[in-house]
Scaffold this active site. Structure first.
Site, PDB file in Angstrom:
ATOM      1  N   PHE A  87      -9.929  -0.117  -0.135  1.00 38.67           N
ATOM      2  CA  PHE A  87      -9.637  -1.005   0.984  1.00 38.67           C
ATOM      3  C   PHE A  87     -10.255  -2.383   0.753  1.00 38.67           C
ATOM      4  CE2 PHE A  87      -9.540  -2.705   5.254  1.00 38.67           C
ATOM      5  CZ  PHE A  87      -8.262  -2.342   5.631  1.00 38.67           C
TER       6      PHE A  87
ATOM      7  N   ARG B 189     -10.318 -12.188   7.678  1.00 41.18           N
ATOM      8  CA  ARG B 189      -9.133 -12.855   7.108  1.00 41.18           C
ATOM      9  C   ARG B 189      -9.485 -14.223   6.506  1.00 41.18           C
ATOM     10  NH1 ARG B 189      -4.527  -9.976   8.713  1.00 41.18           N
ATOM     11  NH2 ARG B 189      -4.508  -9.151  10.819  1.00 41.18           N
TER      12      ARG B 189
ATOM     13  N   ASP C 125       0.865  -1.185   0.000  1.00 40.33           N
ATOM     14  CA  ASP C 125       0.000   0.000   0.000  1.00 40.33           C
ATOM     15  C   ASP C 125       0.899   1.233   0.000  1.00 40.33           C
ATOM     16  OD1 ASP C 125      -2.127   1.734   0.238  1.00 40.33           O
ATOM     17  OD2 ASP C 125      -2.572   1.250   2.323  1.00 40.33           O
TER      18      ASP C 125
HETATM   19  P1  IMP Z   1       1.688  -0.058   4.068  1.00 38.04           P
HETATM   20  O1  IMP Z   1       2.719   0.086   5.153  1.00 38.04           O
HETATM   21  O2  IMP Z   1       0.836   1.195   3.900  1.00 38.04           O
HETATM   22  O3  IMP Z   1       2.243  -0.541   2.738  1.00 38.04           O
HETATM   23  O4  IMP Z   1       0.606  -1.075   4.573  1.00 38.04           O
HETATM   24  C1  IMP Z   1       0.934  -2.376   4.742  1.00 38.04           C
HETATM   25  C2  IMP Z   1      -0.029  -3.105   5.627  1.00 38.04           C
HETATM   26  O5  IMP Z   1      -1.271  -2.403   5.799  1.00 38.04           O
HETATM   27  C3  IMP Z   1      -0.377  -4.395   4.922  1.00 38.04           C
HETATM   28  O6  IMP Z   1       0.539  -5.407   5.250  1.00 38.04           O
HETATM   29  C4  IMP Z   1      -1.766  -4.648   5.411  1.00 38.04           C
HETATM   30  O7  IMP Z   1      -1.724  -5.367   6.637  1.00 38.04           O
HETATM   31  C5  IMP Z   1      -2.350  -3.280   5.667  1.00 38.04           C
HETATM   32  N1  IMP Z   1      -3.183  -2.835   4.529  1.00 38.04           N
HETATM   33  C6  IMP Z   1      -2.915  -1.903   3.602  1.00 38.04           C
HETATM   34  N2  IMP Z   1      -3.920  -1.783   2.708  1.00 38.04           N
HETATM   35  C7  IMP Z   1      -4.853  -2.682   3.091  1.00 38.04           C
HETATM   36  C8  IMP Z   1      -6.142  -3.057   2.557  1.00 38.04           C
HETATM   37  O8  IMP Z   1      -6.656  -2.556   1.540  1.00 38.04           O
HETATM   38  N3  IMP Z   1      -6.791  -4.029   3.243  1.00 38.04           N
HETATM   39  C9  IMP Z   1      -6.304  -4.629   4.361  1.00 38.04           C
HETATM   40  N4  IMP Z   1      -5.111  -4.327   4.877  1.00 38.04           N
HETATM   41  C10 IMP Z   1      -4.392  -3.351   4.246  1.00 38.04           C
HETATM   42 MG    MG Z   2      -3.488  -5.705   8.433  1.00 36.50          MG
END
Ligand code: IMP
Ligand code: MG
Length: 183
Positions: free
Chosen positions: A151, A164, A102
């Site tokens: 999301f 999950r 993300d």
């Molecule tokens: P980042 O640090 O923003 O890249 O987010 C990473 C973590 O956020 C992922 O490993 C997920 O656990 C959670 N995450 C980010 N986007 C989503 C989503 O759309 N659905 C569920 N979990 C998400």
């Molecule tokens: Mg998560």
């Protein structure tokens, strides 16, 4: 639980067919090397279980538990490691597995920590990659599916630790973010 889903993005069969291809790509690029997979829990649990059974190479599996703090559905960039010691990856070819890329902050922080252990190489594999500009300079080497910036839940991905266990990846109805979950 199913009432909370706005639409399904990837059905179970679509996910598994893509994992067949992804596993072939990974197998081809690590042929002749011993692979060390580091799976980021909890999100990559189901993805890792299905993917790794499709990779016929000698490999080790380690898991990492981190918490990336979220303000609602966005990560804030604060990543806390839940273990005192990192997996022993010195001189190893590491494939880091996570559910979704993300903002990139979580994987960026994990890669930085793993690099400190002097692995031979680190590559990143995610089931999903959101099409957006990323806060952290990090990209994935192996990607299951590109998705829009929305999301998603299911197949390991959660909203507040729920959903999950859904066998598919779907988009949550907006009202679900707006009403607190029971329990
Ligand atoms: P980042 O640090 O923003 O890249 O987010 C990473 C973590 O956020 C992922 O490993 C997920 O656990 C959670 N995450 C980010 N986007 C989503 C989503 O759309 N659905 C569920 N979990 C998400
Ligand atoms: Mg998560």
């Amino acid at each position: 639980m199913l009432d909370d889903i706005e639409r399904i993005l990837f059905h179970e069969q679509t996910l598994l067919s893509r994992l067949d291809e992804l596993a072939r790509e990974i197998t081809a690029s690590y042929r002749g090397q011993e692979l060390t997979v580091v799976a980021v829990l909890n999100g990559s649990l189901i993805f890792a279980a299905d993917l790794l059974r499709r990779i016929p190479l000698p490999l080790r599996l380690d898991c990492l538990r981190v918490a990336s703090y979220h303000g609602g559905t966005e990560s804030t960039g604060t990543v806390t490691f839940h273990q005192l010691t990192m997996p022993d990856v010195r001189g190893r070819h590491v494939l880091l597995l996570d559910d979704i890329l993300d903002s990139g902050r979580t994987l960026h922080a994990i890669c930085a920590r793993l690099r400190g252990e002097n692995p031979a190489s680190i590559r990143v594999c995610v089931l999903l990659r959101k099409a957006k500009s990323r806060a952290a300079e990090l990209d994935a080497d192996f990607v299951g599916f590109e998705i829009g910036d929305e999301f998603v839940i299911g197949y390991g991905l959660d909203y507040a630790e729920h959903y999950r266990n859904l066998p598919f990846v779907g988009v949550l109805r907006r009202e679900v973010f707006e009403t607190p979950l029971p329990g």
